[in-house]
Design a protein around this motif. Structure first.
Motif, short mmCIF file in Angstrom:
data_model
loop_
_atom_site.label_atom_id
_atom_site.label_comp_id
_atom_site.label_asym_id
_atom_site.label_seq_id
_atom_site.Cartn_x
_atom_site.Cartn_y
_atom_site.Cartn_z
N SER A 126 0.79 -0.14 3.79
CA SER A 126 -0.30 0.82 3.89
C SER A 126 -1.18 0.70 2.65
O SER A 126 -0.80 0.04 1.66
CB SER A 126 0.25 2.24 3.99
N PHE A 127 -2.33 1.34 2.66
CA PHE A 127 -3.19 1.29 1.48
C PHE A 127 -2.46 1.86 0.27
O PHE A 127 -2.59 1.36 -0.86
CB PHE A 127 -4.50 2.04 1.73
N ARG A 128 -1.68 2.92 0.48
CA ARG A 128 -0.95 3.55 -0.63
C ARG A 128 0.11 2.59 -1.18
O ARG A 128 0.26 2.42 -2.40
CB ARG A 128 -0.29 4.85 -0.15
N GLU A 129 0.86 1.95 -0.27
CA GLU A 129 1.89 1.01 -0.72
C GLU A 129 1.28 -0.19 -1.44
O GLU A 129 1.83 -0.67 -2.44
CB GLU A 129 2.69 0.54 0.48
N ALA A 130 0.15 -0.68 -0.94
CA ALA A 130 -0.49 -1.83 -1.58
C ALA A 130 -0.95 -1.49 -2.99
O ALA A 130 -0.81 -2.30 -3.92
CB ALA A 130 -1.67 -2.31 -0.73
N VAL A 131 -1.50 -0.30 -3.16
CA VAL A 131 -1.93 0.12 -4.49
C VAL A 131 -0.73 0.29 -5.42
O VAL A 131 -0.71 -0.21 -6.56
CB VAL A 131 -2.75 1.43 -4.41
N ASP A 132 0.30 0.99 -4.96
CA ASP A 132 1.50 1.18 -5.79
C ASP A 132 2.15 -0.16 -6.12
O ASP A 132 2.64 -0.36 -7.24
CB ASP A 132 2.50 2.07 -5.06
N PRO B 142 -10.78 -3.58 15.19
CA PRO B 142 -10.89 -2.12 15.15
C PRO B 142 -9.61 -1.39 15.55
O PRO B 142 -9.39 -0.25 15.13
CB PRO B 142 -12.04 -1.83 16.13
N ASN B 143 -8.77 -2.01 16.36
CA ASN B 143 -7.55 -1.36 16.82
C ASN B 143 -6.43 -1.37 15.78
O ASN B 143 -5.40 -0.72 15.96
CB ASN B 143 -7.03 -2.04 18.09
N ASN B 144 -6.61 -2.11 14.69
CA ASN B 144 -5.52 -2.29 13.73
C ASN B 144 -6.07 -2.19 12.30
O ASN B 144 -5.76 -2.99 11.45
CB ASN B 144 -4.85 -3.64 13.94
N ARG B 145 -6.90 -1.19 12.10
CA ARG B 145 -7.58 -1.02 10.82
C ARG B 145 -7.00 0.14 10.01
O ARG B 145 -6.26 0.96 10.52
CB ARG B 145 -9.07 -0.68 11.06
N GLU B 146 -7.42 0.17 8.74
CA GLU B 146 -7.30 1.37 7.92
C GLU B 146 -8.61 1.51 7.17
O GLU B 146 -9.24 0.51 6.81
CB GLU B 146 -6.14 1.26 6.94
N ASN B 147 -9.05 2.73 6.96
CA ASN B 147 -10.29 2.97 6.25
C ASN B 147 -10.09 2.68 4.77
O ASN B 147 -9.31 3.38 4.09
CB ASN B 147 -10.72 4.42 6.44
N PRO B 148 -10.75 1.67 4.20
CA PRO B 148 -10.53 1.35 2.79
C PRO B 148 -10.99 2.44 1.84
O PRO B 148 -10.60 2.44 0.67
CB PRO B 148 -11.34 0.06 2.59
#
Length: 283
Positions: free
Chosen positions: A223-229, A248-254
């Motif tokens: 996830s974005f959180r895991e990638a940052v950590d 679009p079906n497999n996104r996360e908002n950066p």
């Protein structure tokens, strides 16, 4: 379908004409996990996980995996790349039409794929031009040292010979250390391996995963959180998020990633690229 920042002949011209100083590296974003990396004139140019066709939706018109933007270049435009590295056999990472298009115009290009997937691409190249990538078995492409490292998407997966089916790559060239994770989640083993490598740059997926995507057969990532950590845990100087923009079906908002960085790690460097963009990193 949206336009992209730079594409086609203009993008290829920029790749070929970019000159890099000592202790620097240039890279271009192709969309999804696709990256082109260029070092000094002697180091050459390598490409990771190019998906430059619409083969997924052409082969299955009912698929939910439809491109949000066109390929930034045609495969046949990448005749100057010295190597193509593939992390695993999913169609947006190992795209046979893309690899075939590159192979037709690049007789010198070497193709590295996880050892279990060599039969999928053995018609593309012969001899030392086809590399069976294995954990910790370093290969050398001109001035680049490339070391495969296991990935867990979402667990470590092996063939009958113990070869990892999913890989990331440690890349060293012109004084810069790069980690491209491919598709993976975070594991304690991965943290320790990447931390020991001491990357300047880390290309990491941020699309995450959830019950509903998993129930549709979509395998998760960081996830974005895991990638940052993870970036902070391994001490990477610069984080580049990937694998969130194409489908679009497999996104996360950066923007969520940026917000998390701002509140938790305001001094961690990152850069969010657009398709066709060049970035030059100097340590």
């Amino acid at each position: 379908m949206r336009n992209v920042y730079k594409s086609g002949d203009a993008l290829v011209k920029e790749m070929n004409e970019t000159r890099i100083q000592e202790d620097s590296i240039a890279f271009w974003h192709l969309g999804q996990a696709g990256i082109v990396i260029k070092g000094s004139q002697d180091d050459g140019m390598i490409c990771i996980d190019p998906y430059l066709t619409r083969s997924i939706e052409e082969e299955d018109p009912e698929t939910e995996f439809k491109r949000a933007f066109p390929p930034v270049v045609e495969p046949g435009m990448l005749g100057n790349v010295d190597a193509v590295l593939v992390t695993h056999a999913h169609g947006d990472h190992l795209d046979l039409p893309t690899l075939e298009g590159i192979a037709k115009v690049a007789s010198h290009t070497r193709f590295a794929v996880p050892a279990p997937d060599v039969p999928l691409v053995e018609d593309l190249a012969t001899g030392d031009k086809l590399i069976a990538a294995r954990d910790q078995e370093s290969l050398f492409i001109k001035g680049f040292k490339i070391t495969p490292v296991p990935a867990a998407h979402t667990e470590y997966d092996f063939d009958e010979d113990g070869n990892h089916r999913l890989l990331g790559y440690f890349i060293e060239g012109n004084g810069i250390r790069i980690y491209h994770s491919g598709d993976t989640v975070v594991t304690p083993e991965l943290i320790e391996q990447v931390k020991a490598f001491k990357p300047h740059l880390a290309f990491l997926p941020i699309n995450g995963g959830d019950h509903f995507r998993t129930s549709r057969g979509i395998i998760g990532n960081m996830s974005f959180r895991e990638a940052v950590d993870f970036t902070v845990a391994v001490g990477a100087d610069l984080m580049i998020p990937i694998h969130y923009d194409l489908f679009p079906n497999n996104r996360e908002n950066p923007a969520y990633m940026v917000d998390y960085l701002f509140h938790q790690y305001p001094f961690q460097k990152f850069h969010m690229m657009v398709p066709g963009e060049r970035f030059i990193y100097h340590k």
